[in-house]
Design an enzyme around this catalytic site. Structure first.
Site, PDB file in Angstrom:
ATOM      1  N   SER A  73     -36.469  20.870 -39.887  1.00  0.00           N
ATOM      2  CA  SER A  73     -36.884  21.357 -38.498  1.00  0.00           C
ATOM      3  C   SER A  73     -37.915  20.306 -37.975  1.00  0.00           C
ATOM      4  CB  SER A  73     -37.677  22.431 -38.859  1.00  0.00           C
ATOM      5  OG  SER A  73     -38.610  22.765 -37.713  1.00  0.00           O
TER       6      SER A  73
ATOM      7  N   LYS B  71     -30.846  17.425 -41.701  1.00  0.00           N
ATOM      8  CA  LYS B  71     -31.815  17.607 -40.460  1.00  0.00           C
ATOM      9  C   LYS B  71     -33.062  18.674 -40.776  1.00  0.00           C
ATOM     10  CE  LYS B  71     -32.572  19.527 -36.572  1.00  0.00           C
ATOM     11  NZ  LYS B  71     -34.087  19.490 -36.650  1.00  0.00           N
TER      12      LYS B  71
ATOM     13  N   CYS C 289     -37.045  35.710 -42.775  1.00  0.00           N
ATOM     14  CA  CYS C 289     -35.857  36.322 -42.229  1.00  0.00           C
ATOM     15  C   CYS C 289     -35.702  37.607 -42.973  1.00  0.00           C
ATOM     16  CB  CYS C 289     -34.669  35.458 -42.393  1.00  0.00           C
ATOM     17  SG  CYS C 289     -34.444  34.600 -44.008  1.00  0.00           S
TER      18      CYS C 289
ATOM     19  N   PRO D  16     -34.702  25.352 -41.124  1.00  0.00           N
ATOM     20  CA  PRO D  16     -35.846  25.938 -40.526  1.00  0.00           C
ATOM     21  C   PRO D  16     -37.213  25.461 -41.117  1.00  0.00           C
ATOM     22  CG  PRO D  16     -35.323  27.501 -41.962  1.00  0.00           C
ATOM     23  CD  PRO D  16     -34.494  26.262 -42.442  1.00  0.00           C
ATOM     24  N   TRP D  17     -38.197  25.824 -40.407  1.00  0.00           N
ATOM     25  CA  TRP D  17     -39.541  25.611 -40.567  1.00  0.00           C
ATOM     26  C   TRP D  17     -40.273  26.700 -41.556  1.00  0.00           C
ATOM     27  CZ3 TRP D  17     -41.984  29.952 -39.002  1.00  0.00           C
ATOM     28  CH2 TRP D  17     -41.650  30.479 -37.822  1.00  0.00           C
TER      29      TRP D  17
ATOM     30  N   GLU E 223     -36.058  40.151 -33.521  1.00  0.00           N
ATOM     31  CA  GLU E 223     -36.732  39.623 -34.668  1.00  0.00           C
ATOM     32  C   GLU E 223     -38.029  39.099 -33.987  1.00  0.00           C
ATOM     33  OE1 GLU E 223     -35.391  35.887 -35.988  1.00  0.00           O
ATOM     34  OE2 GLU E 223     -35.446  36.566 -38.009  1.00  0.00           O
TER      35      GLU E 223
ATOM     36  N   GLU F 261     -26.905  31.038 -42.060  1.00  0.00           N
ATOM     37  CA  GLU F 261     -27.814  31.952 -42.601  1.00  0.00           C
ATOM     38  C   GLU F 261     -28.695  32.124 -41.471  1.00  0.00           C
ATOM     39  OE1 GLU F 261     -27.562  33.349 -45.276  1.00  0.00           O
ATOM     40  OE2 GLU F 261     -26.585  32.283 -46.567  1.00  0.00           O
TER      41      GLU F 261
ATOM     42  N   SER G 234     -32.212  30.202 -36.237  1.00  0.00           N
ATOM     43  CA  SER G 234     -31.763  31.489 -35.254  1.00  0.00           C
ATOM     44  C   SER G 234     -30.610  31.691 -34.870  1.00  0.00           C
ATOM     45  CB  SER G 234     -32.847  31.351 -34.200  1.00  0.00           C
ATOM     46  OG  SER G 234     -32.514  30.199 -33.505  1.00  0.00           O
TER      47      SER G 234
HETATM   48  P1  NAD Z   1     -34.267  27.676 -35.100  1.00  0.00           P
HETATM   49  O1  NAD Z   1     -32.901  28.110 -34.851  1.00  0.00           O
HETATM   50  O2  NAD Z   1     -35.418  27.330 -33.754  1.00  0.00           O
HETATM   51  O3  NAD Z   1     -34.310  26.002 -35.708  1.00  0.00           O
HETATM   52  C1  NAD Z   1     -33.754  25.998 -36.877  1.00  0.00           C
HETATM   53  C2  NAD Z   1     -32.926  24.428 -37.134  1.00  0.00           C
HETATM   54  O4  NAD Z   1     -31.967  24.208 -36.320  1.00  0.00           O
HETATM   55  C3  NAD Z   1     -34.084  23.353 -36.791  1.00  0.00           C
HETATM   56  O5  NAD Z   1     -33.850  22.432 -37.496  1.00  0.00           O
HETATM   57  C4  NAD Z   1     -33.792  23.244 -35.458  1.00  0.00           C
HETATM   58  O6  NAD Z   1     -34.198  21.869 -34.826  1.00  0.00           O
HETATM   59  C5  NAD Z   1     -32.144  23.163 -35.234  1.00  0.00           C
HETATM   60  N1  NAD Z   1     -31.553  23.535 -34.044  1.00  0.00           N
HETATM   61  C6  NAD Z   1     -32.022  24.188 -32.918  1.00  0.00           C
HETATM   62  N2  NAD Z   1     -31.170  24.272 -31.870  1.00  0.00           N
HETATM   63  C7  NAD Z   1     -30.019  23.532 -32.237  1.00  0.00           C
HETATM   64  C8  NAD Z   1     -28.745  22.935 -31.584  1.00  0.00           C
HETATM   65  N3  NAD Z   1     -28.402  23.474 -30.452  1.00  0.00           N
HETATM   66  N4  NAD Z   1     -27.848  22.641 -32.437  1.00  0.00           N
HETATM   67  C9  NAD Z   1     -28.276  22.138 -33.558  1.00  0.00           C
HETATM   68  N5  NAD Z   1     -29.251  22.389 -34.241  1.00  0.00           N
HETATM   69  C10 NAD Z   1     -30.332  23.191 -33.786  1.00  0.00           C
HETATM   70  O7  NAD Z   1     -34.985  28.207 -36.254  1.00  0.00           O
HETATM   71  P2  NAD Z   1     -36.646  28.282 -36.821  1.00  0.00           P
HETATM   72  O8  NAD Z   1     -37.456  28.848 -35.407  1.00  0.00           O
HETATM   73  O9  NAD Z   1     -36.869  26.955 -37.310  1.00  0.00           O
HETATM   74  O10 NAD Z   1     -36.603  29.406 -38.035  1.00  0.00           O
HETATM   75  C11 NAD Z   1     -36.607  30.642 -37.857  1.00  0.00           C
HETATM   76  C12 NAD Z   1     -35.170  31.167 -37.750  1.00  0.00           C
HETATM   77  O11 NAD Z   1     -34.374  31.005 -38.957  1.00  0.00           O
HETATM   78  C13 NAD Z   1     -35.384  32.781 -37.641  1.00  0.00           C
HETATM   79  O12 NAD Z   1     -34.606  33.438 -37.052  1.00  0.00           O
HETATM   80  C14 NAD Z   1     -35.253  33.251 -39.265  1.00  0.00           C
HETATM   81  O13 NAD Z   1     -34.531  34.515 -39.455  1.00  0.00           O
HETATM   82  C15 NAD Z   1     -34.082  32.243 -39.484  1.00  0.00           C
HETATM   83  N6  NAD Z   1     -34.024  32.069 -41.010  1.00  0.00           N
HETATM   84  C16 NAD Z   1     -32.840  32.581 -41.532  1.00  0.00           C
HETATM   85  C17 NAD Z   1     -32.857  32.476 -43.113  1.00  0.00           C
HETATM   86  C18 NAD Z   1     -31.712  32.892 -43.721  1.00  0.00           C
HETATM   87  O14 NAD Z   1     -31.689  32.796 -45.018  1.00  0.00           O
HETATM   88  N7  NAD Z   1     -30.946  33.769 -43.304  1.00  0.00           N
HETATM   89  C19 NAD Z   1     -34.086  31.684 -43.780  1.00  0.00           C
HETATM   90  C20 NAD Z   1     -34.957  31.269 -43.216  1.00  0.00           C
HETATM   91  C21 NAD Z   1     -34.909  31.250 -41.683  1.00  0.00           C
END
Ligand code: NAD
Length: 499
Positions: free
Chosen positions: A197, A195, A303, A170-171, A401, A269, A248
């Site tokens: 973000s 991959k 998170c 994620p970012w 969230e 996660e 997410s």
């Molecule tokens: P996001 O789900 O939008 O993106 C995360 C990653 O998933 C990115 O690299 C994105 O390109 C990829 N992605 C999106 N759709 C996909 C698909 N259909 N198939 C495969 N990959 C896909 O999340 P975000 O906005 O970058 O990050 C925020 C989220 O991450 C929040 O919900 C946060 O709680 C969570 N997070 C969790 C933890 C943890 O340790 N549990 C840590 C950090 C962030």
């Protein structure tokens, strides 16, 4: 109750002489130890969220790009998987040394791409170093087992690498979340195709640039691009043994569904909505200071953020006043505007709009912002640190969230009610309990359905202890020996020596 103080925050901007030079990495994928152009000319612009200006661009990766990275990873893993733990440990230590020698370059780049304060970016780099150092040692403790469990037969239980691991990050902590995966994955003898973000790919590409030539080619590969193409291909690729996502819930679900078609292992996660349960006997000043830090760290884009306070009704007003006072001292601004800046912007325009909508919905539902509640003037995606007080049980804002600088305060009457309401969320990542009663702290911790429960603390991490969730927050563990278990497999070899 404290009066509403909407509009008290301003965005501190850097003077021109304070803006650092940002060392941007090559705008390419990193495959087989080299930077390579994507198979498509399409690129994705990467922005500075404090100015909305373009910092650089990266290739919009394709299925073909993922396939060539997986091919490189498969080839590299054949020999990497046969190395000894000691040899792998040396490579991980080397990565830690390289990160340490390039602390400033990485921290400045991470701040520029995410807008996070320099102090947080520096913390991320320190934790990245510690993650590689920890896994360099921990990987050597994974020993195989043996024994006689059937007459005339000796069993050997081997712990093996799984092969090639696909990672999607994620970012919010781009470098650190990548390190949390890469370090145990390599320590366990796997190779990785990662991959990042699409919004924050720069720090991991910079790390790739720095470690190129210092680690075996092909054990770490980075393919930039969108989730729906690059992430999707990682989830479906037949030569990837396991796919790990930090992101997410919808992204995790999409990856798990795709991975199920090839019965691929999945490590998730996902999001969180951490309750902070404050009992009447708690040190209220410490709890308020704890929420100031853990609710607003990284502008709440965490998170584990302490975003949902449940406080005993007898101290709710006092606690809210303390919290509002704490939050009122937060300094909002761009990272280069000073070392005391604590709150940066939201990472992107779409995320800013999501948080702005959550604020509008809460206000429309009649919730009271005891402080903050508004967006701040651009450029950049800044939002006021916000506390909604006296939030009624079951309000939608207590379940979703938000992932921004927004904390809600609800009150409860009994311990049973506090536990039931804290658990009433689709997430199960982390929580905290604030009380001076040791017995209560333990009994409530045991009843809370969250992968981490802090007592009189929140958002404190160590590499030795696992991080991961229950319920909608996913499964799988980062950090600790449990991550090494997750990124390896057991094999039983039984030898008949009775003849
Ligand atoms: P996001 O789900 O939008 O993106 C995360 C990653 O998933 C990115 O690299 C994105 O390109 C990829 N992605 C999106 N759709 C996909 C698909 N259909 N198939 C495969 N990959 C896909 O999340 P975000 O906005 O970058 O990050 C925020 C989220 O991450 C929040 O919900 C946060 O709680 C969570 N997070 C969790 C933890 C943890 O340790 N549990 C840590 C950090 C962030």
């Amino acid at each position: 109750m404290a009066s509403t103080e909407i509009g008290r925050f301003t965005v501190r901007r850097p003077r021109p002489d304070q803006i650092p030079v940002v060392d941007v990495p090559p705008a390419s994928h990193f495959i087989g130890g080299s930077f390579v152009q994507g198979s498509s000319p399409e690129v994705i612009d990467v922005l500075d969220p404090t100015t909305e200006e373009v910092l650089g661009s990266v290739p919009a990766g394709t299925i073909e790009d993922v396939d060539s990275a997986v091919e490189a990873a498969v080839e590299a893993q054949r020999s990497w998987g046969c190395t000894t733990p000691q040899e792998r440990s040396e490579v991980l230590s080397r990565i830690a040394d390289i990160v340490e020698a390039n602390r400033d370059v990485l921290a400045v780049l991470e701040s520029a791409n995410t807008g996070k304060p320099r102090s947080i970016a520096e913390d991320d780099v320190s934790n990245t170093i510690d993650t590689f150092r920890f896994m360099a040692g921990a990987g050597r403790t994974m020993t195989s087992l043996g024994g006689d469990y059937a007459r005339g037969h000796t069993s050997v239980i081997l712990r093996e690498p799984v092969g090639v691991v696909g990672v999607i990050t994620p970012w919010n902590y781009p470098l650190l979340m990548a390190a949390w995966k890469i370090a145990p994955i390599l320590a366990a003898g796997n190779s990785v195709v990662l991959k990042p973000s699409e919004q924050t790919p720069l720090s991991i590409l910079k790390l790739a640039e720095l470690i190129a030539g210092h680690i075996p080619d092909g054990i770490v590969n980075v393919v930039t691009g969108l989730g729906g193409t690059v992430g999707q291909r990682l989830a479906e690729h037949p030569d990837i043994a396991l796919v790990a996502v930090t992101g997410s819930v919808p992204s995790g679900r999409a990856v798990a569904e795709t991975a199920s078609r090839s019965v691929k292992r999945v490590h998730l996660e996902l999001g969180g909505k951490a309750p902070v349960v404050v009992f009447a006997d708690a040190d209220l000043a410490a709890a308020a200071a704890g929420v100031r830090n853990a609710g607003f760290f990284n502008a709440g884009q965490d998170c584990g953020a302490a975003c949902r306070v449940l406080v005993h009704e007898s101290v709710a007003e006092e606690f809210t006043q303390l919290l509002v006072r704490e939050v009122g001292s937060l300094v909002v601004g761009a990272p280069a505007a000073g070392d005391d800046v604590e709150i940066g912007p939201m990472v992107s325009r779409p995320h800013f709009e999501r948080v702005r909508n959550s604020l509008a919905e809460a206000t429309a539902a009649g919730l009271h912002a005891a402080i903050g509640g508004a967006v701040l003037d651009g450029p950049g995606y800044f939002i006021e640190p916000t506390v909604f007080s006296a939030v009624p049980a079951g309000a939608p804002i207590t379940q979703q969230e938000i992932f921004g600088p927004v904390v809600t305060v609800e009150s409860f009457s009994t311990t049973d009610e506090a536990v039931a309401r804290a658990n009433e969320t689709p997430y199960g990542l982390s929580a905290s309990v604030w009380t001076r009663d040791v017995g209560l702290s333990l009994s409530v911790s045991k009843r809370l359905d969250f992968g981490t429960v802090w007592v009189n603390s929140h958002l404190v991490f160590a590499c030795e202890v696992p991080w991961g969730g229950f319920k909608g927050s996913g499964y799988g563990r980062d950090l600790s020996l449990y991550a090494l278990e997750d990124f390896s497999r057991t094999k039983h070899v039984m030898i008949n020596h009775s003849a």
